[in-house]
Write a protein that holds these residues in place. Structure first.
Motif, PDB file in Angstrom:
ATOM      1  N   SER A 109       0.838  -1.198   0.000  1.00 19.00           N
ATOM      2  CA  SER A 109       0.000   0.000   0.000  1.00 19.00           C
ATOM      3  C   SER A 109       0.873   1.250   0.000  1.00 19.00           C
ATOM      4  O   SER A 109       1.814   1.347   0.784  1.00 19.00           O
ATOM      5  CB  SER A 109      -0.893   0.017   1.241  1.00 19.00           C
ATOM      6  OG  SER A 109      -1.514   1.277   1.360  1.00 19.00           O
ATOM      7  N   PRO A 110       0.567   2.219  -0.836  1.00 21.10           N
ATOM      8  CA  PRO A 110       1.340   3.469  -0.831  1.00 21.10           C
ATOM      9  C   PRO A 110       0.999   4.364   0.366  1.00 21.10           C
ATOM     10  O   PRO A 110       1.677   5.345   0.617  1.00 21.10           O
ATOM     11  CB  PRO A 110       0.930   4.141  -2.143  1.00 21.10           C
ATOM     12  CG  PRO A 110      -0.432   3.621  -2.410  1.00 21.10           C
ATOM     13  CD  PRO A 110      -0.450   2.204  -1.879  1.00 21.10           C
ATOM     14  N   HIS A 111      -0.032   4.009   1.130  1.00 15.75           N
ATOM     15  CA  HIS A 111      -0.501   4.855   2.223  1.00 15.75           C
ATOM     16  C   HIS A 111       0.057   4.467   3.590  1.00 15.75           C
ATOM     17  O   HIS A 111      -0.222   5.145   4.568  1.00 15.75           O
ATOM     18  CB  HIS A 111      -2.028   4.846   2.280  1.00 15.75           C
ATOM     19  CG  HIS A 111      -2.658   5.243   0.997  1.00 15.75           C
ATOM     20  ND1 HIS A 111      -2.567   6.526   0.484  1.00 15.75           N
ATOM     21  CD2 HIS A 111      -3.360   4.526   0.092  1.00 15.75           C
ATOM     22  CE1 HIS A 111      -3.211   6.578  -0.676  1.00 15.75           C
ATOM     23  NE2 HIS A 111      -3.694   5.381  -0.938  1.00 15.75           N
ATOM     24  N   ILE A 112       0.818   3.399   3.654  1.00 13.38           N
ATOM     25  CA  ILE A 112       1.354   2.956   4.932  1.00 13.38           C
ATOM     26  C   ILE A 112       2.479   3.893   5.367  1.00 13.38           C
ATOM     27  O   ILE A 112       3.253   4.367   4.554  1.00 13.38           O
ATOM     28  CB  ILE A 112       1.838   1.489   4.851  1.00 13.38           C
ATOM     29  CG1 ILE A 112       2.122   0.928   6.234  1.00 13.38           C
ATOM     30  CG2 ILE A 112       3.044   1.373   3.963  1.00 13.38           C
ATOM     31  CD1 ILE A 112       2.352  -0.569   6.233  1.00 13.38           C
ATOM     32  N   THR A 113       2.532   4.174   6.656  1.00  9.77           N
ATOM     33  CA  THR A 113       3.591   5.006   7.216  1.00  9.77           C
ATOM     34  C   THR A 113       4.805   4.124   7.472  1.00  9.77           C
ATOM     35  O   THR A 113       4.701   3.108   8.151  1.00  9.77           O
ATOM     36  CB  THR A 113       3.131   5.660   8.539  1.00  9.77           C
ATOM     37  OG1 THR A 113       1.949   6.410   8.283  1.00  9.77           O
ATOM     38  CG2 THR A 113       4.206   6.564   9.102  1.00  9.77           C
ATOM     39  N   GLU A 114       5.937   4.530   6.918  1.00 10.51           N
ATOM     40  CA  GLU A 114       7.165   3.733   7.043  1.00 10.51           C
ATOM     41  C   GLU A 114       7.693   3.827   8.471  1.00 10.51           C
ATOM     42  O   GLU A 114       7.965   4.913   8.977  1.00 10.51           O
ATOM     43  CB  GLU A 114       8.206   4.256   6.050  1.00 10.51           C
ATOM     44  CG  GLU A 114       9.441   3.419   5.963  1.00 10.51           C
ATOM     45  CD  GLU A 114      10.371   3.940   4.876  1.00 10.51           C
ATOM     46  OE1 GLU A 114      10.938   3.117   4.167  1.00 10.51           O
ATOM     47  OE2 GLU A 114      10.524   5.163   4.755  1.00 10.51           O
ATOM     48  N   VAL A 115       7.834   2.684   9.121  1.00  9.35           N
ATOM     49  CA  VAL A 115       8.275   2.662  10.510  1.00  9.35           C
ATOM     50  C   VAL A 115       9.800   2.547  10.631  1.00  9.35           C
ATOM     51  O   VAL A 115      10.380   3.006  11.603  1.00  9.35           O
ATOM     52  CB  VAL A 115       7.556   1.545  11.294  1.00  9.35           C
ATOM     53  CG1 VAL A 115       8.053   0.187  10.888  1.00  9.35           C
ATOM     54  CG2 VAL A 115       7.694   1.744  12.782  1.00  9.35           C
ATOM     55  N   VAL A 116      10.433   1.960   9.634  1.00  4.37           N
ATOM     56  CA  VAL A 116      11.888   1.832   9.605  1.00  4.37           C
ATOM     57  C   VAL A 116      12.390   2.539   8.353  1.00  4.37           C
ATOM     58  O   VAL A 116      11.983   2.182   7.248  1.00  4.37           O
ATOM     59  CB  VAL A 116      12.317   0.342   9.573  1.00  4.37           C
ATOM     60  CG1 VAL A 116      13.819   0.213   9.459  1.00  4.37           C
ATOM     61  CG2 VAL A 116      11.803  -0.402  10.796  1.00  4.37           C
ATOM     62  N   PRO A 117      13.247   3.534   8.522  1.00  2.00           N
ATOM     63  CA  PRO A 117      13.751   4.252   7.338  1.00  2.00           C
ATOM     64  C   PRO A 117      14.421   3.306   6.339  1.00  2.00           C
ATOM     65  O   PRO A 117      15.245   2.478   6.711  1.00  2.00           O
ATOM     66  CB  PRO A 117      14.776   5.226   7.925  1.00  2.00           C
ATOM     67  CG  PRO A 117      14.389   5.376   9.357  1.00  2.00           C
ATOM     68  CD  PRO A 117      13.798   4.063   9.771  1.00  2.00           C
TER      69      PRO A 117
END
Length: 156
Positions: A109-117
Motif C-alpha cells: 500500500s502506498p498509504h502505509i507510514t514507514e516505521v523503519v527508514p
C-alpha cells in the motif's frame, strides 16, 4: 428522507457501540487503517487509542492476524517487529520469513507510514527476488537499525 434516517440510525448505532469497528473514526490520523472486523471484535464506541492497543495486543498474541490489517499504524508494525525479534531470539535457527512476508504485503500500500527508514525502498528494490532472499535482506536492514526505533537488534 429514508437515506437521512438510515444515516442517522447508522451513526447512532456506531456511537452506542452496537456495531463492530473495522476502522478508526473519520478524522483520525490513521483513518485509512482498516481491519477485518471478524478477526478483531471491537465495538464501535471504543476510543481510538484503545482500539490500537487491542490490535497491537492481538498481533503480539497471534502475529498472523497482521495479514487482516490494511495500512497498519507504526505502532502495529512495531508490534509485529517485536514478535519477529522474539522469534529470532528464542529460535535462532527457525526463520521469521512468514512474518516478514506479512510486512512485505502491508507495504504494498502506498498509504502505509514507514516505521523503519529505508524499508519501503528495500521492499521495492527486492520485489523481483526470491522470497527467502527478500526476507533475508529485510532482516539485515532491521538488525542494522538502531534499537531506539523499537525494531530488531539481533547479533550477527
Amino acid at each position: 428522507m429514508n437515506s437521512t434516517l438510515l444515516d442517522w440510525l447508522k451513526t447512532l448505532s456506531r456511537i452506542c457501540g452496537f456495531e463492530t469497528a473495522d476502522s478508526f473514526p473519520p478524522g483520525h490520523p490513521y483513518a485509512r487503517t482498516r481491519w477485518e472486523a471478524a478477526y478483531f471484535d471491537i465495538a464501535s464506541d471504543v476510543k481510538p487509542d484503545e482500539i490500537e492497543r487491542r490490535l497491537c495486543a492481538a498481533i503480539a498474541n497471534t502475529p498472523s492476524v497482521f495479514a487482516y490489517i490494511v495500512n497498519p499504524t507504526p505502532r502495529m508494525q512495531r508490534a509485529l517487529l517485536n514478535v519477529i525479534h522474539e522469534r529470532l531470539r528464542r529460535q535462532p535457527g527457525v526463520g521469521a520469513t512468514d512474518l516478514i512476508l506479512l510486512l512485505i504485503h502491508a507495504y504494498a500500500s502506498p498509504h502505509i507510514t514507514e516505521v523503519v527508514p529505508g524499508l519501503r525502498q528495500l521492499i521495492h528494490d527486492t520485489e523481483h527476488e526470491q522470497t527467502n532472499l527478500r526476507a533475508h535482506a529485510i532482516l539485515e536492514l532491521l538488525t542494522a537499525t538502531p534499537r531506539g526505533l523499537d525494531v530488531i537488534d539481533m547479533p550477527r
